[in-house]
Design a protein around this motif. Structure first.
Motif, PDB file in Angstrom:
ATOM      1  N   ASP A 270       0.840  -1.196   0.000  1.00  0.00           N
ATOM      2  CA  ASP A 270       0.000   0.000   0.000  1.00  0.00           C
ATOM      3  C   ASP A 270       0.878   1.250   0.000  1.00  0.00           C
ATOM      4  N   ILE A 271       0.254   2.423   0.054  1.00  0.00           N
ATOM      5  CA  ILE A 271       0.995   3.681  -0.080  1.00  0.00           C
ATOM      6  C   ILE A 271       1.983   3.884   1.061  1.00  0.00           C
ATOM      7  N   ASP A 272       1.561   3.624   2.281  1.00  0.00           N
ATOM      8  CA  ASP A 272       2.464   3.809   3.416  1.00  0.00           C
ATOM      9  C   ASP A 272       3.674   2.887   3.295  1.00  0.00           C
ATOM     10  N   GLU A 273       3.443   1.658   2.865  1.00  0.00           N
ATOM     11  CA  GLU A 273       4.563   0.732   2.690  1.00  0.00           C
ATOM     12  C   GLU A 273       5.460   1.195   1.540  1.00  0.00           C
ATOM     13  N   ALA A 274       4.845   1.735   0.471  1.00  0.00           N
ATOM     14  CA  ALA A 274       5.636   2.242  -0.654  1.00  0.00           C
ATOM     15  C   ALA A 274       6.595   3.328  -0.190  1.00  0.00           C
ATOM     16  N   LYS A 275       6.130   4.182   0.702  1.00  0.00           N
ATOM     17  CA  LYS A 275       7.000   5.240   1.229  1.00  0.00           C
ATOM     18  C   LYS A 275       8.173   4.654   2.008  1.00  0.00           C
ATOM     19  N   GLN A 276       7.946   3.545   2.697  1.00  0.00           N
ATOM     20  CA  GLN A 276       9.026   2.909   3.448  1.00  0.00           C
ATOM     21  C   GLN A 276      10.088   2.326   2.519  1.00  0.00           C
ATOM     22  N   TYR A 277       9.634   1.820   1.364  1.00  0.00           N
ATOM     23  CA  TYR A 277      10.561   1.172   0.442  1.00  0.00           C
ATOM     24  C   TYR A 277      11.383   2.164  -0.382  1.00  0.00           C
ATOM     25  N   THR A 278      10.886   3.386  -0.550  1.00  0.00           N
ATOM     26  CA  THR A 278      11.494   4.306  -1.507  1.00  0.00           C
ATOM     27  C   THR A 278      12.116   5.513  -0.808  1.00  0.00           C
ATOM     28  N   GLY A 279      13.013   6.183  -1.532  1.00  0.00           N
ATOM     29  CA  GLY A 279      13.542   7.459  -1.080  1.00  0.00           C
ATOM     30  C   GLY A 279      14.649   7.366  -0.057  1.00  0.00           C
ATOM     31  N   ALA A 280      15.266   8.516   0.189  1.00  0.00           N
ATOM     32  CA  ALA A 280      16.406   8.584   1.105  1.00  0.00           C
ATOM     33  C   ALA A 280      16.023   8.241   2.539  1.00  0.00           C
ATOM     34  N   ASP A 281      14.765   8.514   2.916  1.00  0.00           N
ATOM     35  CA  ASP A 281      14.323   8.215   4.272  1.00  0.00           C
ATOM     36  C   ASP A 281      13.754   6.804   4.403  1.00  0.00           C
ATOM     37  N   GLY A 282      13.692   6.092   3.275  1.00  0.00           N
ATOM     38  CA  GLY A 282      13.211   4.718   3.293  1.00  0.00           C
ATOM     39  C   GLY A 282      14.347   3.757   2.990  1.00  0.00           C
ATOM     40  N   ASP A 283      14.046   2.758   2.158  1.00  0.00           N
ATOM     41  CA  ASP A 283      15.034   1.724   1.844  1.00  0.00           C
ATOM     42  C   ASP A 283      15.898   2.069   0.644  1.00  0.00           C
ATOM     43  N   GLY A 284      15.625   3.208   0.006  1.00  0.00           N
ATOM     44  CA  GLY A 284      16.504   3.684  -1.049  1.00  0.00           C
ATOM     45  C   GLY A 284      16.093   3.345  -2.463  1.00  0.00           C
ATOM     46  N   LEU A 285      14.991   2.596  -2.656  1.00  0.00           N
ATOM     47  CA  LEU A 285      14.533   2.323  -4.016  1.00  0.00           C
ATOM     48  C   LEU A 285      13.948   3.588  -4.633  1.00  0.00           C
ATOM     49  N   GLY A 286      14.007   3.684  -5.976  1.00  0.00           N
ATOM     50  CA  GLY A 286      13.465   4.852  -6.638  1.00  0.00           C
ATOM     51  C   GLY A 286      11.950   4.854  -6.664  1.00  0.00           C
ATOM     52  N   MET A 287      11.368   3.696  -6.960  1.00  0.00           N
ATOM     53  CA  MET A 287       9.912   3.575  -7.054  1.00  0.00           C
ATOM     54  C   MET A 287       9.551   2.101  -7.011  1.00  0.00           C
ATOM     55  N   ILE A 288       8.255   1.824  -6.933  1.00  0.00           N
ATOM     56  CA  ILE A 288       7.786   0.438  -6.922  1.00  0.00           C
ATOM     57  C   ILE A 288       6.671   0.268  -7.944  1.00  0.00           C
ATOM     58  N   PHE A 289       6.441  -0.962  -8.327  1.00  0.00           N
ATOM     59  CA  PHE A 289       5.240  -1.324  -9.066  1.00  0.00           C
ATOM     60  C   PHE A 289       4.205  -1.837  -8.070  1.00  0.00           C
ATOM     61  N   THR A 290       3.095  -1.106  -7.950  1.00  0.00           N
ATOM     62  CA  THR A 290       1.991  -1.595  -7.148  1.00  0.00           C
ATOM     63  C   THR A 290       1.046  -2.392  -8.045  1.00  0.00           C
ATOM     64  N   PHE A 291       0.175  -3.207  -7.424  1.00  0.00           N
ATOM     65  CA  PHE A 291      -0.700  -4.090  -8.201  1.00  0.00           C
ATOM     66  C   PHE A 291      -2.186  -3.800  -7.995  1.00  0.00           C
ATOM     67  N   GLU A 292      -2.505  -2.789  -7.200  1.00  0.00           N
ATOM     68  CA  GLU A 292      -3.916  -2.558  -6.894  1.00  0.00           C
ATOM     69  C   GLU A 292      -4.767  -2.423  -8.147  1.00  0.00           C
ATOM     70  N   HIS A 293      -4.313  -1.622  -9.108  1.00  0.00           N
ATOM     71  CA  HIS A 293      -5.132  -1.409 -10.309  1.00  0.00           C
ATOM     72  C   HIS A 293      -5.134  -2.619 -11.227  1.00  0.00           C
ATOM     73  N   MET A 294      -4.207  -3.544 -11.030  1.00  0.00           N
ATOM     74  CA  MET A 294      -4.224  -4.787 -11.801  1.00  0.00           C
ATOM     75  C   MET A 294      -5.285  -5.749 -11.282  1.00  0.00           C
ATOM     76  N   ASN A 295      -5.898  -5.399 -10.152  1.00  0.00           N
ATOM     77  CA  ASN A 295      -6.951  -6.241  -9.571  1.00  0.00           C
ATOM     78  C   ASN A 295      -8.350  -5.714  -9.860  1.00  0.00           C
ATOM     79  N   LEU A 296      -8.471  -4.696 -10.699  1.00  0.00           N
ATOM     80  CA  LEU A 296      -9.773  -4.061 -10.918  1.00  0.00           C
ATOM     81  C   LEU A 296     -10.827  -5.030 -11.426  1.00  0.00           C
ATOM     82  N   ASP A 297     -10.409  -6.013 -12.217  1.00  0.00           N
ATOM     83  CA  ASP A 297     -11.372  -6.943 -12.790  1.00  0.00           C
ATOM     84  C   ASP A 297     -11.342  -8.319 -12.136  1.00  0.00           C
ATOM     85  N   HIS A 298     -10.641  -8.433 -10.996  1.00  0.00           N
ATOM     86  CA  HIS A 298     -10.657  -9.746 -10.328  1.00  0.00           C
ATOM     87  C   HIS A 298     -10.389  -9.688  -8.832  1.00  0.00           C
TER      88      HIS A 298
END
Length: 567
Positions: A270-298
């Protein structure tokens, strides 16, 4: 009611090349075959590199070209430092790197380190219990009843444990049985992975797309999971207890001090977890692929069989986009995608692959390339390629599809694949993996041989050569959008504001940056729609119709019409 993000702080320190880039994913096996063996290869990519340059993209994300037995089409790696001979050799890869870099196109490699192939040297040594390698993977004795050690379920269907005769133990695999999970608890495993990543960076790669990277930490003891709506055991292997420790260590050992692009594929974040994974104050990743919108039809169960398996609601997509655009406006960074090698074709899923194929393909490109964040274009979407009719199961190659079809047939007492044909046509990952359609010659100009996977029957009508010379070219529309994005920072760093959040058919939003403001209006339906946007006037920047709706504030948009204004 309008929904807006907080104004982003876009200082010079905040600007980076990968935020401003347009990424193009290449699935090498299906891109272009240079030697007639029916399998795409690196020289084939080199032969088509001008196509990428003409499109204007900035980054190529190259799906795996490493040595592999291809149980999961290359995502089962047997040697991280070798190129699979299906694709060429390291000299070919270096020529591709140089050809792309000469055109100012960067190269991002797929990093697949949750698991390896069972033919990797590490696994072979581990099954032999060689000194130092005993615990490179998750080995367990049978449960008290003689069965698998726990009740976890595989992403590809069925159990996550397979018996190894040589070692006389079970090993864990969250995916195919030929993809054993690495044991990240073992310090030497991590050290070997970091060394390999540094090796590739020294060879000139510009970053990594990290495959299912949030699965690398498992709950110690590997306890049974609770049965749920999605997948039994997921709470023990997704976003596990040491995931942040492992990623921070990876950053310190590999990424710190390097100007590289990183994107983590992370189901269930989720968004809060994404913030933990990314950026200088998180784990240092640039960005993530989330899957929420890939679940729209299932709703998370991609292979849950039900009658309305193709149905989805635009309001749900708007809720997702608005929430993530707002949520990562000040912390983190959005990655915007609708399709990739694991998803059906976007024009078949979110558009109209019949009468309005061209219009809806352009609309989806407009949507992707006008959102704040980094956009990802998957090969073939720039000409509006569509899903395939899989007439028989033996035409399907994807292990995920085959496993789930067999499970569904057993579960629902289905004897005839034809009862599931429409479902497979809508869901199979092979839809995205059919060869790119270059022209109307045999095998769509992809190969002189027999293609490894069925070519879509519509290749004589839908192909690069035909599209690029057409008056209504999808490719030219994508290129115009890429150019527009490069010219105007408002599409990259803009403040997002959702308009008409409850409208069932119109997706409208604005982007604002300093004194610049743009309005994007998209009709996601096959009927004309009239809306009042509340804007007094605007200058048209781009449209997918020759005679676009421009009479603000009230617009009557044609089916799948997409318009972008400066307001």
């Amino acid at each position: 009611m309008n929904e807006s993000a907080q104004t982003p702080d876009r200082t010079s320190e905040d600007r980076t090349w990968w935020k401003e880039a347009v990424v193009y994913q290449i699935y090498p096996k299906s891109f272009n075959d240079s030697d007639g063996d029916g399998v795409g290869d690196i020289q084939g990519i080199i032969d088509r590199v001008d196509h990428l340059d003409d499109l204007g993209i900035d980054v190529v994300w190259l799906s795996p070209v490493y040595a592999s037995p291809h149980a999961d089409n290359g995502y089962d790696i047997s040697d991280y430092r070798s190129i699979d001979d299906r694709f060429g050799d390291m000299d070919d890869w270096e020529r591709l790197r140089d050809e792309l870099h000469a055109r100012d196109i960067k190269v991002v490699m797929d990093l697949v380190v949750n698991h390896t192939s069972d033919e990797h040297e590490w696994f072979e040594k581990s099954r032999r219990r060689e000194d130092g390698y005993e615990d490179y993977y998750y080995w367990r004795d049978p449960a008290e009843d003689g069965g698998p050690p726990n009740n976890w379920e595989s992403f590809f269907g069925g159990e996550t444990w397979s018996w190894d005769e040589q070692r006389q133990q079970y090993y864990l695999h969250l995916f195919d049985e030929k993809q054993p999970d690495l044991n990240w608890e073992h310090p030497q495993v991590r050290e070997d992975i970091y060394e390999m990543m540094n090796w590739w960076l020294e060879k000139g790669v510009d970053g990594f797309r990290m495959d299912v990277i949030n699965l690398i930490s498992k709950t110690r003891g590997l306890p049974d999971g609770e049965a749920g709506d999605w997948q039994t055991g997921v709470e023990h292997f997704m976003n596990g207890p040491r995931i942040h420790e492992f990623l921070q260590e990876m950053y310190d050992e590999v990424l710190a001090g390097r100007d590289v692009m990183t994107v983590g594929e992370m189901p269930g974040v989720d968004i809060d977890e994404a913030k933990q994974y990314t950026g200088a104050d998180g784990d240092g990743l640039g960005m993530i692929f989330t899957f929420e919108h890939m679940n729209l039809d299932h709703d998370g169960g991609r292979w849950d069989l039900h009658e309305d398996y193709e149905a989805w609601d635009l309001r749900d997509l708007k809720e997702f986009v608005g929430r993530w655009q707002r949520g990562l406006a000040e912390e983190g960074w959005n990655s915007n995608y609708l399709g990739n090698h694991d998803q059906p074709r976007i024009v078949s899923r979110f558009g109209d692959d019949g009468q309005y194929r061209v219009e809806s393909a352009k609309l989806l490109g407009t949507f992707l390339l006008t959102l704040s964040g980094t956009p990802y274009v998957y090969q073939g979407d720039e000409i509006g390629m569509t899903n395939v009719d899989w007439e028989h199961l033996d035409e399907v190659v994807d292990v995920d599809t085959i496993n789930h079809v067999e499970l569904l047939m057993a579960e629902h007492d289905i004897d005839d694949y034809q009862e599931l044909r429409g479902f497979v046509n809508a869901r199979s990952r092979d839809n995205a993996r059919t060869p790119v359609q270059w022209d109307d010659s045999d095998s769509a100009g992809f190969t002189d041989g027999e293609p490894w996977l069925k070519v879509n029957d519509n290749y004589t009508e839908i192909n690069v050569a035909a599209d690029r010379t057409a008056d209504d070219s999808v490719f030219e529309h994508y290129r115009d959008l890429v150019d527009l994005r490069h010219e105007r920072d408002v599409f990259v760093y803009g403040e997002f504001e959702m308009l008409l959040p409850d409208h069932e058919h119109i997706f409208a939003f604005t982007q604002s940056l300093d004194d610049e403001r743009v309005l994007v209006v998209l009709n996601f339906s096959d009927e004309p729609r009239t809306v009042d946007l509340g804007e007094s006037d605007g200058r048209l920047l781009v449209s997918n119709y020759d005679d676009p709706a421009t009479d603000l504030p009230t617009l009557t948009l044609a089916p799948f019409e997409a318009t972008v204004f400066e307001v």
